[in-house]
Design a protein around this motif. Structure first.
Motif, PDB file in Angstrom:
ATOM      1  N   ARG A  16       0.838  -1.214   0.000  1.00 34.14           N
ATOM      2  CA  ARG A  16       0.000   0.000   0.000  1.00 34.14           C
ATOM      3  C   ARG A  16       0.865   1.252   0.000  1.00 34.14           C
ATOM      4  N   ARG A  17       1.858   1.267   0.852  1.00 30.30           N
ATOM      5  CA  ARG A  17       2.736   2.437   0.979  1.00 30.30           C
ATOM      6  C   ARG A  17       3.529   2.667  -0.316  1.00 30.30           C
ATOM      7  N   ARG A  18       4.071   1.593  -0.883  1.00 27.01           N
ATOM      8  CA  ARG A  18       4.870   1.714  -2.109  1.00 27.01           C
ATOM      9  C   ARG A  18       4.020   2.225  -3.268  1.00 27.01           C
ATOM     10  N   LEU A  19       2.838   1.626  -3.453  1.00 24.44           N
ATOM     11  CA  LEU A  19       1.945   2.062  -4.532  1.00 24.44           C
ATOM     12  C   LEU A  19       1.493   3.503  -4.321  1.00 24.44           C
ATOM     13  N   ALA A  20       1.165   3.840  -3.086  1.00 28.73           N
ATOM     14  CA  ALA A  20       0.697   5.194  -2.772  1.00 28.73           C
ATOM     15  C   ALA A  20       1.786   6.222  -3.035  1.00 28.73           C
ATOM     16  N   ASP A  21       3.006   5.930  -2.617  1.00 24.76           N
ATOM     17  CA  ASP A  21       4.110   6.863  -2.826  1.00 24.76           C
ATOM     18  C   ASP A  21       4.410   7.049  -4.313  1.00 24.76           C
ATOM     19  N   GLU A  22       4.468   5.953  -5.045  1.00 20.86           N
ATOM     20  CA  GLU A  22       4.758   6.037  -6.483  1.00 20.86           C
ATOM     21  C   GLU A  22       3.625   6.747  -7.233  1.00 20.86           C
TER      22      GLU A  22
END
Length: 93
Positions: free
Chosen positions: A58-64
């Motif tokens: 979730r964090r990786r997708l949200a940041d990207e």
């Protein structure tokens, strides 16, 4: 593109969307969000569960996703690009 995707991604929210219309230009599966086939509720449910169970994803997708929206959908940048196109059209006419 649905504005709701741009708005969610700009707020660093991971998104799940159907792979229809222009959506895959913004939502890259596994990079800026998760894509599922249209009218496939089982795949939609699986994608939502995957996000719910994996905070790192979730964090990786949200940041990207937030980076892509800030880079490619910046209103000031878009306005400058449109202005340049209109000015070039006026000069060439």
């Amino acid at each position: 593109l649905p504005n709701v995707l741009l708005e969610a991604m700009s707020q660093r929210l991971a998104v799940v969307a159907c792979a229809t219309s222009a959506i895959p230009e913004l939502v890259k599966d596994g990079v800026t969000g998760l894509l599922v086939p249209p009218q496939d509720p089982a795949r939609l449910a699986a994608a939502l569960l995957r996000l719910g169970r994996d905070p790192g994803l979730r964090r990786r997708l949200a940041d990207e996703g937030a980076l892509v929206v800030a880079r490619d959908f910046n209103p000031e940048r878009s306005a400058r690009a449109i202005t340049a196109l209109l000015q070039a059209a006026l000069v060439s006419s």
